[in-house]
Motif scaffolding. Sequence first.
Motif, PDB file in Angstrom:
ATOM      1  N   ASP A 164       0.804  -1.222   0.000  1.00 14.79           N
ATOM      2  CA  ASP A 164       0.000   0.000   0.000  1.00 14.79           C
ATOM      3  C   ASP A 164       0.836   1.270   0.000  1.00 14.79           C
ATOM      4  OD1 ASP A 164      -2.287  -1.495  -0.053  1.00 14.79           O
ATOM      5  OD2 ASP A 164      -2.575  -1.461   2.110  1.00 14.79           O
ATOM      6  N   PRO A 204      -4.907   1.983  -3.789  1.00 13.19           N
ATOM      7  CA  PRO A 204      -5.765   0.798  -3.856  1.00 13.19           C
ATOM      8  C   PRO A 204      -6.346   0.587  -5.258  1.00 13.19           C
ATOM      9  CG  PRO A 204      -6.234   2.048  -1.873  1.00 13.19           C
ATOM     10  CD  PRO A 204      -5.291   2.879  -2.702  1.00 13.19           C
ATOM     11  N   ALA A 205      -6.639   1.655  -5.948  1.00 17.18           N
ATOM     12  CA  ALA A 205      -7.191   1.527  -7.304  1.00 17.18           C
ATOM     13  C   ALA A 205      -6.172   0.887  -8.250  1.00 17.18           C
ATOM     14  CB  ALA A 205      -7.634   2.887  -7.832  1.00 17.18           C
ATOM     15  N   GLN A 260      -5.901  -2.804  -7.509  1.00 17.11           N
ATOM     16  CA  GLN A 260      -7.058  -3.500  -8.051  1.00 17.11           C
ATOM     17  C   GLN A 260      -6.913  -3.700  -9.557  1.00 17.11           C
ATOM     18  OE1 GLN A 260      -9.496  -5.162  -6.693  1.00 17.11           O
ATOM     19  NE2 GLN A 260     -10.265  -5.685  -8.715  1.00 17.11           N
ATOM     20  N   ARG A 261      -6.422  -2.699 -10.243  1.00 17.79           N
ATOM     21  CA  ARG A 261      -6.215  -2.835 -11.692  1.00 17.79           C
ATOM     22  C   ARG A 261      -5.183  -3.910 -12.006  1.00 17.79           C
ATOM     23  NH1 ARG A 261      -4.949   2.787 -14.121  1.00 17.79           N
ATOM     24  NH2 ARG A 261      -4.991   1.610 -16.063  1.00 17.79           N
ATOM     25  N   ARG A 318      -4.561  -6.563 -10.122  1.00 14.75           N
ATOM     26  CA  ARG A 318      -5.228  -7.845  -9.860  1.00 14.75           C
ATOM     27  C   ARG A 318      -6.140  -8.210 -11.027  1.00 14.75           C
ATOM     28  NH1 ARG A 318      -6.325  -5.326  -4.779  1.00 14.75           N
ATOM     29  NH2 ARG A 318      -4.610  -5.798  -3.393  1.00 14.75           N
ATOM     30  N   GLN A 319      -6.852  -7.230 -11.536  1.00 11.00           N
ATOM     31  CA  GLN A 319      -7.744  -7.473 -12.673  1.00 11.00           C
ATOM     32  C   GLN A 319      -6.943  -7.848 -13.913  1.00 11.00           C
ATOM     33  OE1 GLN A 319     -11.179  -7.516 -12.471  1.00 11.00           O
ATOM     34  NE2 GLN A 319     -10.920  -8.504 -14.457  1.00 11.00           N
TER      35      GLN A 319
END
Length: 81
Positions: A3, A8-9, A12-13, A15-16
Amino acid sequence: MNDADASPALLQRLRQLRNDAARLKAEVPDPADFMPAFAGEADGILEDADRLGGDCWESASHMVDEILIDLGYMDAAERQT
């Protein structure tokens, strides 16, 4: 990447991207088809990581390399340091 390195965004991207890359490999396993599609997604993430500064680009780049290594499109010896 932790972090302290990214928002966080962005995490997440990434991970996607890992999920999308696995799906994409199943659909178009030939590197000639896979790599341009993957790069189209990864480049945007890396550009955003670069704008965040600090170690974000380096951490994000490492994660992108790990995705490619895990999927067999990159040899671990080619990993950026």
